[in-house]
Every structure is written in structure tokens, then in C-alpha cells.
Design a protein around this motif. Structure first.
Motif, PDB file in Angstrom:
ATOM      1  N   GLY A  83      39.265  22.954  38.395  1.00 41.54           N
ATOM      2  CA  GLY A  83      39.450  21.773  37.544  1.00 41.54           C
ATOM      3  C   GLY A  83      39.718  22.140  35.990  1.00 41.54           C
ATOM      4  N   ASN A  84      38.820  21.977  35.141  1.00 41.45           N
ATOM      5  CA  ASN A  84      39.018  22.290  33.696  1.00 41.45           C
ATOM      6  C   ASN A  84      38.281  23.632  33.302  1.00 41.45           C
ATOM      7  OD1 ASN A  84      40.491  19.991  33.046  1.00 41.45           O
ATOM      8  ND2 ASN A  84      38.482  18.866  32.710  1.00 41.45           N
ATOM      9  N   GLU A  85      37.708  24.038  34.476  1.00 40.63           N
ATOM     10  CA  GLU A  85      36.993  25.580  34.234  1.00 40.63           C
ATOM     11  C   GLU A  85      37.819  26.736  34.288  1.00 40.63           C
ATOM     12  OE1 GLU A  85      32.878  25.881  35.436  1.00 40.63           O
ATOM     13  OE2 GLU A  85      33.060  24.166  36.922  1.00 40.63           O
ATOM     14  N   LYS A  86      37.113  27.650  33.768  1.00 41.18           N
ATOM     15  CA  LYS A  86      37.923  29.098  33.599  1.00 41.18           C
ATOM     16  C   LYS A  86      37.373  30.024  34.611  1.00 41.18           C
ATOM     17  CE  LYS A  86      40.379  28.517  29.106  1.00 41.18           C
ATOM     18  NZ  LYS A  86      40.626  28.878  27.901  1.00 41.18           N
ATOM     19  N   VAL A  87      37.884  30.959  34.983  1.00 40.23           N
ATOM     20  CA  VAL A  87      37.570  32.033  35.554  1.00 40.23           C
ATOM     21  C   VAL A  87      37.087  33.293  34.745  1.00 40.23           C
ATOM     22  CG1 VAL A  87      37.771  33.981  37.118  1.00 40.23           C
ATOM     23  CG2 VAL A  87      38.707  31.751  37.670  1.00 40.23           C
ATOM     24  N   TYR A 133      45.456  46.735  46.905  1.00 40.95           N
ATOM     25  CA  TYR A 133      45.050  46.367  45.229  1.00 40.95           C
ATOM     26  C   TYR A 133      45.973  45.884  44.248  1.00 40.95           C
ATOM     27  CZ  TYR A 133      47.867  50.525  43.581  1.00 40.95           C
ATOM     28  OH  TYR A 133      49.136  51.231  43.333  1.00 40.95           O
ATOM     29  N   ARG A 134      47.042  45.804  44.624  1.00 39.07           N
ATOM     30  CA  ARG A 134      48.443  45.134  43.733  1.00 39.07           C
ATOM     31  C   ARG A 134      47.828  43.346  43.924  1.00 39.07           C
ATOM     32  NH1 ARG A 134      53.347  48.555  46.195  1.00 39.07           N
ATOM     33  NH2 ARG A 134      52.971  50.507  45.060  1.00 39.07           N
ATOM     34  N   TYR A 135      47.607  43.266  45.061  1.00 39.19           N
ATOM     35  CA  TYR A 135      47.404  41.572  45.123  1.00 39.19           C
ATOM     36  C   TYR A 135      46.019  41.405  44.256  1.00 39.19           C
ATOM     37  CZ  TYR A 135      50.113  41.767  49.292  1.00 39.19           C
ATOM     38  OH  TYR A 135      51.126  41.862  50.488  1.00 39.19           O
ATOM     39  N   TYR A 136      45.111  42.107  44.427  1.00 39.59           N
ATOM     40  CA  TYR A 136      43.951  42.111  43.310  1.00 39.59           C
ATOM     41  C   TYR A 136      44.347  41.872  41.713  1.00 39.59           C
ATOM     42  CZ  TYR A 136      39.036  42.815  41.769  1.00 39.59           C
ATOM     43  OH  TYR A 136      37.669  42.710  41.326  1.00 39.59           O
ATOM     44  N   ILE A 137      45.384  42.839  41.479  1.00 37.50           N
ATOM     45  CA  ILE A 137      45.703  42.877  39.938  1.00 37.50           C
ATOM     46  C   ILE A 137      46.807  41.232  39.795  1.00 37.50           C
ATOM     47  CG2 ILE A 137      47.696  43.832  38.675  1.00 37.50           C
ATOM     48  CD1 ILE A 137      46.559  46.352  39.754  1.00 37.50           C
ATOM     49  N   ARG A 138      47.399  40.914  40.936  1.00 35.79           N
ATOM     50  CA  ARG A 138      47.972  39.469  40.812  1.00 35.79           C
ATOM     51  C   ARG A 138      47.149  38.437  40.469  1.00 35.79           C
ATOM     52  NH1 ARG A 138      52.613  38.898  45.244  1.00 35.79           N
ATOM     53  NH2 ARG A 138      53.003  36.852  44.007  1.00 35.79           N
ATOM     54  N   PHE A 139      45.755  38.565  40.867  1.00 36.53           N
ATOM     55  CA  PHE A 139      44.845  37.600  40.562  1.00 36.53           C
ATOM     56  C   PHE A 139      44.338  37.715  39.172  1.00 36.53           C
ATOM     57  CE2 PHE A 139      44.664  36.935  45.289  1.00 36.53           C
ATOM     58  CZ  PHE A 139      44.227  35.578  45.393  1.00 36.53           C
ATOM     59  N   LEU A 140      44.210  39.156  38.727  1.00 38.93           N
ATOM     60  CA  LEU A 140      43.856  39.319  37.306  1.00 38.93           C
ATOM     61  C   LEU A 140      45.115  38.641  36.486  1.00 38.93           C
ATOM     62  CD1 LEU A 140      42.687  42.784  37.345  1.00 38.93           C
ATOM     63  CD2 LEU A 140      41.260  41.047  37.331  1.00 38.93           C
ATOM     64  N   GLU A 184      46.884  36.074  37.168  1.00 40.04           N
ATOM     65  CA  GLU A 184      46.887  34.712  37.138  1.00 40.04           C
ATOM     66  C   GLU A 184      45.670  34.059  36.312  1.00 40.04           C
ATOM     67  OE1 GLU A 184      48.556  30.896  38.943  1.00 40.04           O
ATOM     68  OE2 GLU A 184      49.187  33.204  38.515  1.00 40.04           O
ATOM     69  N   TYR A 185      44.619  34.367  36.381  1.00 41.31           N
ATOM     70  CA  TYR A 185      43.504  33.959  35.941  1.00 41.31           C
ATOM     71  C   TYR A 185      42.716  34.521  34.729  1.00 41.31           C
ATOM     72  CZ  TYR A 185      43.944  31.171  40.060  1.00 41.31           C
ATOM     73  OH  TYR A 185      44.396  30.454  41.072  1.00 41.31           O
ATOM     74  N   ASN A 186      43.387  35.890  34.392  1.00 39.68           N
ATOM     75  CA  ASN A 186      42.927  36.346  32.924  1.00 39.68           C
ATOM     76  C   ASN A 186      41.526  36.297  32.725  1.00 39.68           C
ATOM     77  OD1 ASN A 186      43.900  37.560  30.710  1.00 39.68           O
ATOM     78  ND2 ASN A 186      43.757  35.661  29.500  1.00 39.68           N
ATOM     79  N   PRO A 187      40.582  36.965  33.742  1.00 34.03           N
ATOM     80  CA  PRO A 187      39.238  36.829  33.570  1.00 34.03           C
ATOM     81  C   PRO A 187      38.977  37.857  32.322  1.00 34.03           C
ATOM     82  CG  PRO A 187      39.740  38.131  35.461  1.00 34.03           C
ATOM     83  CD  PRO A 187      41.044  37.381  35.143  1.00 34.03           C
ATOM     84  N   LYS A 188      37.716  37.771  31.824  1.00 35.54           N
ATOM     85  CA  LYS A 188      37.090  38.713  30.857  1.00 35.54           C
ATOM     86  C   LYS A 188      36.916  40.068  31.755  1.00 35.54           C
ATOM     87  CE  LYS A 188      34.751  35.205  28.197  1.00 35.54           C
ATOM     88  NZ  LYS A 188      34.955  34.005  29.014  1.00 35.54           N
ATOM     89  N   LEU A 189      36.263  40.002  32.759  1.00 44.00           N
ATOM     90  CA  LEU A 189      35.815  41.305  33.528  1.00 44.00           C
ATOM     91  C   LEU A 189      36.194  41.274  34.997  1.00 44.00           C
ATOM     92  CD1 LEU A 189      32.060  41.086  32.389  1.00 44.00           C
ATOM     93  CD2 LEU A 189      33.677  42.999  31.676  1.00 44.00           C
ATOM     94  N   PHE A 190      36.487  42.239  35.557  1.00 47.19           N
ATOM     95  CA  PHE A 190      36.235  42.352  37.015  1.00 47.19           C
ATOM     96  C   PHE A 190      35.436  43.354  37.509  1.00 47.19           C
ATOM     97  CE2 PHE A 190      39.566  45.312  35.731  1.00 47.19           C
ATOM     98  CZ  PHE A 190      39.714  46.374  36.746  1.00 47.19           C
ATOM     99  N   ILE A 191      35.165  43.148  38.832  1.00 48.79           N
ATOM    100  CA  ILE A 191      34.238  44.293  39.546  1.00 48.79           C
ATOM    101  C   ILE A 191      34.984  44.644  40.843  1.00 48.79           C
ATOM    102  CG2 ILE A 191      32.090  45.105  40.500  1.00 48.79           C
ATOM    103  CD1 ILE A 191      31.831  44.187  37.637  1.00 48.79           C
ATOM    104  N   PHE A 192      35.373  46.109  41.240  1.00 50.32           N
ATOM    105  CA  PHE A 192      36.294  46.379  42.210  1.00 50.32           C
ATOM    106  C   PHE A 192      35.550  47.546  42.911  1.00 50.32           C
ATOM    107  CE2 PHE A 192      39.373  48.962  44.321  1.00 50.32           C
ATOM    108  CZ  PHE A 192      40.550  48.305  44.579  1.00 50.32           C
ATOM    109  N   GLU A 193      34.853  47.182  44.295  1.00 50.62           N
ATOM    110  CA  GLU A 193      34.209  48.148  45.014  1.00 50.62           C
ATOM    111  C   GLU A 193      35.267  48.670  46.196  1.00 50.62           C
ATOM    112  OE1 GLU A 193      31.967  48.781  48.521  1.00 50.62           O
ATOM    113  OE2 GLU A 193      33.307  47.259  48.286  1.00 50.62           O
TER     114      GLU A 193
END
Length: 407
Positions: free
Chosen positions: A103-107, A140-147, A149-158
Motif C-alpha cells: 500500500g502506502n508503506e515502505k520497507v 545472493y544476486r536476487y537478494y540484491i535486486r530486492f535491495l 527495488e525497495y531501498n530499505p535502510k537495513l538488511f540482515i543476511f544469514e
């Protein structure tokens, strides 16, 4: 803060973040059994918020079926689980589904760990080509595509420690470069779940990244917490023999106390999945010898030390620790997905019970709460548990992130 969980599995990472008050907007996972587990967990949280947890309890007691449970849940809650493999073909469709949920929320944060088989010691040892050509090296390249696309402040990758050295370290260097190009700084540590209160020695690489314009530092996790030992962890569970199960209300032997309350809420009284797999007589004799050797000699029993009539494998020169006991007075060794194949590496320490771990015991070692239900079968449940990030570890990572963000 809004979270998207990628390669979610049964949701161990998102469970920990949710317990710390984060809002999980979407889970992306390809395994249908894990997706059913995620939907059922979403149902649990929704019904708990609506003060209608009796419906969930009716489901666990098999008074209603899964379809009836899901009828009680709004579709937008269940649709948070996106059942799809992440690939070049599917990724735009996944983006569209997430956009519909946002909706109007951000990641704010993206969490998750791509499949680790290509980096794991076991995976590499089984593959004649040492996983060099496995496409999962590059998930991991798919993970970066999500970054992007959604430009989050943080990510946690395990992931497993093998990601640091895969292909001579070139995979990890490529990951760091790709993250930098996407506008993210990162740092990492090899962290052990037992230092976060989890009853298991489980080392994993935890990468934390932050957008270049976001002021952040890798949190200090050096103040370790002593984990609960296996004896205390299993104290309230009824005894079983191989092939037995005990489920339902009124099955617990005692009230949850101390650190056990992080696993089983004091008011929770429905035991599920306390199921021990059946074993043949040969394995049960070996289990007795393994526990005997530990109790009397404080050591593991090697396969080539068994009586000859119990040795059934041609190879008695390597993999000599193929039968292993979980020790009562310390934490467990690492729970892995192979527990879905057999329980030989996870023998219960009580010789009188003479069996491998039940599903609920394995879930507790991974720090899943007792109100967490794994869908579809005993084998599917074991696999989901073995692949998961311990929720208690995730919860304490989430707590550190929150403290630093709000400071």
C-alpha cells in the motif's frame, strides 16, 4: 519497522523480529510445506491479536481442519506468504505481489538467507564438482535486486560459514562489491547461537548492511548469554519410546520456569509434535551403546567400535561419528536438515527412552516456541526445523538493531 523476509523457510528469522515488535509485511518462500507453516503462524498471530486464540487451539487439537482455520483469517493476512521460487522469470511477479501488500508503506528492513547448500561443507563433500557449477552460488544476486527495488535502510543476511571461502573467496568478494554498487555498506561476524541463549552450538555468518546515507554500525554482540542446557529444556516433556507420540492438553509434566519460559509460555498447555520416529532393533541397540559410552567414558562411540553384527555400512573407515548423542548437561550440536532423513546424529540422552529426538525437542533446541506449529508431516517438520534460523537468536539481533536505531 516494516520487514520483508526472503528465502523465509519456516520463518525463524521473522519469528524473532516479530517477537521484538517489528511488522512483517511479506514472506517469500518456494517450499509448499514451509509456506503452509508460515500461513498457520500468521493465523496464530492474527487470532492472538483478536483475542480468538481458541480457534487456533481447536486446530491444534484436530477439532477443526486447516481450511476451516484459514476461513477465520482475512485473505490479506494469508496473502503475506508468497509461495514462489525467486528467479529471473518470477521476480517481477513477486515484486507486484509485495507492492500490493505494501500500500502506502515502505520497507525498512529486508531479512533472509539464500539457500546455503552450495556453500555448506556437507553439500560440497557430496557433489563431485564441489558445487562449483551450482546456480545457488549466485542466489545472493536476487537478494540484491530486492535491495535495489525497495531501498530499505537495513538488511540482515544469514548463511553458513562456507560463504566466506566459496570458490576461493571470490563469491564473498563479489557479494561485497555488488552491495557497494547497490548503495550499501556492510559488516559481518561469525556468530554462535549458543551465545544468544539458544540451546545449540550453531555458527553462522550474519551480515548486516545499511544504506550509505543511513548512519549505522555493526552492533556489539560480545556480551554473550548462557544457554539453557538440554536437561532443563526437556524437563517438562513426557517420556517417549521410539515410535511413540504424546500430544494434546494436559501432557506437560510441569509448569515452565526460568529460561524455559522463552520457549513455552507459562499459560500454554497444548503439546504438539512430541513424536519420536520408529527405529529397527539394530539401531536401537546402537543407540543404547552410544549413550552407555558417553555416560561411562564421557566420549562418543565410533562406528568401527561397534560389535560386528551391528555394523551394516560397508564404509567403516570414515564418517565414524555417524551415531551421536545430544548431551544432557550442555547445549546440543548443530541441528541440520538431515535430521529429516534419520535421527542417528540426534540420539536422546536418556537410555531408558532409547530413541532419537522428537520433532518438538528438535524445535526447542532451535528455540521455536511450543505454540509454533509445523505443517504437513513429521519429515517436513524436521526439514523446516533443521533449515531455520533460531528465533531466539533472531530476536536478540532484532533487539540490538532496534536499540541502535532508536539511540
Amino acid at each position: 519497522m516494516n520487514v520483508i523476509d526472503l528465502f523465509a523457510g519456516a520463518g525463524g528469522l521473522s519469528e524473532g523480529f516479530r517477537q521484538e515488535g517489528y511488522k512483517v509485511l511479506a514472506h517469500v518462500e518456494m517450499d509448499k510445506n514451509a509456506c503452509n507453516t508460515l500461513r498457520t503462524r500468521e493465523a496464530f498471530f492474527y487470532l492472538k491479536e483478536q483475542d480468538q486464540l481458541e480457534i487456533y487451539k481447536q486446530y491444534l487439537l484436530k477439532e477443526i481442519g486447516r481450511s476451516e482455520l484459514y476461513k477465520s483469517i482475512p485473505s490479506n493476512i494469508l496473502n503475506k506468504v508468497i509461495e514462489s521460487e525467486i528467479s529471473n522469470k518470477s521476480i517481477k511477479g513477486i515484486f507486484a505481489k509485495i507492492d500490493g501488500l505494501l500500500g502506502n508503506e515502505k520497507v525498512d528492513i529486508i531479512i533472509g538467507g539464500p539457500p546455503c547448500q552450495a556453500y555448506s561443507t556437507a553439500g560440497i563433500s557430496r557433489d563431485p564438482n564441489k558445487m562449483k557449477d551450482d546456480p545457488r552460488n549466485y542466489f545472493y544476486r536476487y537478494y540484491i535486486r530486492f535491495l535495489k527495488e525497495y531501498n530499505p535502510k537495513l538488511f540482515i543476511f544469514e548463511n553458513v560459514k562456507g560463504i566466506l571461502t566459496a570458490k576461493g573467496g571470490t563469491i564473498f568478494e563479489s557479494l561485497k562489491k555488488s552491495l557497494s554498487n547497490a548503495g550499501y555498506e556492510m559488516d559481518y561476524r561469525v556468530l554462535n547461537a549458543k551465545n544468544f541463549g539458544v540451546a545449540q552450538s550453531r555458527e553462522r555468518v550474519i551480515i548486516i548492511g545499511w544504506r550509505s546515507d543511513f548512519h549505522f554500525n555493526y552492533p556489539d554482540f560480545s556480551n554473550s548469554v548462557k544457554s539453557i542446557n538440554i536437561r532443563e529444556l526437556f524437563k517438562d516433556l513426557p517420556k517417549l519410546h521410539a515410535g511413540q507420540k504424546k500430544e494434546g492438553q494436559g501432557q506437560y509434566l510441569s509448569v515452565a520456569k526460568g529460561n524455559l519460559k522463552e520457549i513455552r509460555d507459562t499459560n500454554w498447555d497444548i503439546l504438539t509434535y512430541h513424536i519420536a520416529r520408529p527405529n529397527n532393533q539394530n539401531d536401537l541397540q546402537i543407540y543404547e551403546l552410544v549413550v552407555d559410552t558417553w555416560d561411562k567414558e564421557d566420549r562418543g562411540l565410533k562406528y568401527n567400535e561397534l560389535p560386528k553384527d551391528l555394523i551394516t555400512h560397508k564404509n567403516s573407515e570414515s564418517f565414524l561419528d555417524r551415531y551421536k548423542m545430544v548431551q544432557y548437561d550442555s547445549c546440543s550440536h548443530t541441528i541440520v536438515a538431515h535430521i529429516s532423513k534419520d535421527g542417528h546424529y540426534y540420539i536422546h540422552p536418556d537410555k531408558k527412552q532409547n530413541r532419537s529426538l522428537s520433532v518438538r525437542e528438535a524445535a526447542r533446541i532451535q528455540s521455536f516456541p511450543d505454540d509454533f506449529y509445523f505443517e504437513d508431516s513429521r519429515t517436513a517438520a524436521f526439514k523446516q526445523i533443521g533449515n531455520a534460523v533460531p528465533p531466539l537468536m533472531a530476536k536478540k539481533i532484532a533487539r540490538h538493531l532496534k536499540a541502535q536505531i532508536f539511540n
